[in-house]
Enzyme design. Sequence first.
Site, PDB file in Angstrom:
ATOM      1  N   ASP A 205      -0.181   4.458  -6.583  1.00 52.64           N
ATOM      2  CA  ASP A 205       0.733   3.828  -5.636  1.00 52.64           C
ATOM      3  C   ASP A 205      -0.007   3.040  -4.555  1.00 52.64           C
ATOM      4  OD1 ASP A 205       3.347   3.538  -4.214  1.00 52.64           O
ATOM      5  OD2 ASP A 205       2.354   4.798  -2.730  1.00 52.64           O
ATOM      6  N   LEU A 286       7.843   2.808   1.034  1.00 50.44           N
ATOM      7  CA  LEU A 286       8.177   1.392   1.237  1.00 50.44           C
ATOM      8  C   LEU A 286       7.066   0.449   0.793  1.00 50.44           C
ATOM      9  CD1 LEU A 286       9.876   1.740   4.732  1.00 50.44           C
ATOM     10  CD2 LEU A 286      11.018   1.282   2.561  1.00 50.44           C
ATOM     11  N   ARG A 287       6.011   1.016   0.195  1.00 46.74           N
ATOM     12  CA  ARG A 287       4.911   0.132  -0.217  1.00 46.74           C
ATOM     13  C   ARG A 287       5.361  -0.923  -1.218  1.00 46.74           C
ATOM     14  NH1 ARG A 287       1.060   4.477  -0.494  1.00 46.74           N
ATOM     15  NH2 ARG A 287      -0.180   4.418   1.392  1.00 46.74           N
ATOM     16  N   GLY A 288       6.261  -0.519  -2.132  1.00 48.65           N
ATOM     17  CA  GLY A 288       6.746  -1.464  -3.147  1.00 48.65           C
ATOM     18  C   GLY A 288       7.412  -2.677  -2.517  1.00 48.65           C
TER      19      GLY A 288
END
Length: 348
Positions: A205, A286-288
């Site tokens: 991730d 919220l990285r995506g």
Amino acid sequence: MTTIKEHMRPVFPFTAIVGQEEMKLALILNMIDPKIGGVMIMGDRGTGKSTTIRAIADLLPQIQIIQDDLFNSHPTDTDLMSDSVQNSIRNGEKLPVSFINVPMIDLPLGATEDRVCGTIDIEKALNEGVKTFEPGLLAKANRGILYVDEVNLLDDHLVDILLDSAASGWNTVEREGISVRHPARFVLVGSGNPEEGELRPQLLDRFGMHAEIRTVKDPAMRVQIVEQRSQFDEDPHSCLQEYNDKQKILKSKISKGRELLDEVNIDFSLRMKISQVCGQLDVDGLRGDIVTNRAAKAFAAYNDRMHVTVEDIKSVIILCLRHRLRKDPLETIDSGERVKQIVSEVFG
């Protein structure tokens, strides 16, 4: 001035690499915006992963550094300067500057934590009684590319260190009474073969993008790749000459994209749709969302445009999200296909 090493080993031209479009696009976008967070390249053995990564470094413009600085410190940007350089500048010293090629550092599989992070210079400590810091690979990679082949075989705690440094942009070393902090801004590129084991999901991730590459099946394309490689091995200089114009065009596209990046904007409605896709795919954190927004902007800048379009998002979103989905062992559909399905539902 070219070094003996550069003279002996010409780099295979990036524009001569056939196929593997996913990997090439992910690398180019990370060169335009290093804050995307690096690339994880998973694929079969012998598919040109290492060749492509070494070739991209060759396309980048030289960087300006404080001459002979161990951390490739930037002459004016304090975020990219070591503490000692900052102190010298505060004291009004005039420091000489020079230009170097963008560092491309290979991290060997057997590297120790000291080799990666830096350690105490034992020789100086014994001979002169002085505690000095000996920089590691993270220092050398500052403002460049750090390449880890077979990242899935690397010790987990080393991968943690790399990802922490890549995310924060700093490396802090506490050793035998010495505390040193130095900038470590680099594009982290990992490659691996899925047959040799998967990366932990929480590590996966942390990579901005994830490119999958497969062995080319088409016989005509395979012959083309083999012939091209043979020609390069026999006469690298004429091969470099042949691709010189294409290399220059791509080089200027990347430079232009970097300059334009800050001015590119993405409409609120598109940002909402990106977050809707992430929500429907049940992506943790919220990285995506953040990475997809950044990558779409970088893609628009690469194509010399100021506004992000739906097509820009569609071109990058699978690379940004496929590795963030929760794995269901009973699922037959590929994670990239799942992303594609939801994207076509949301964006139409």
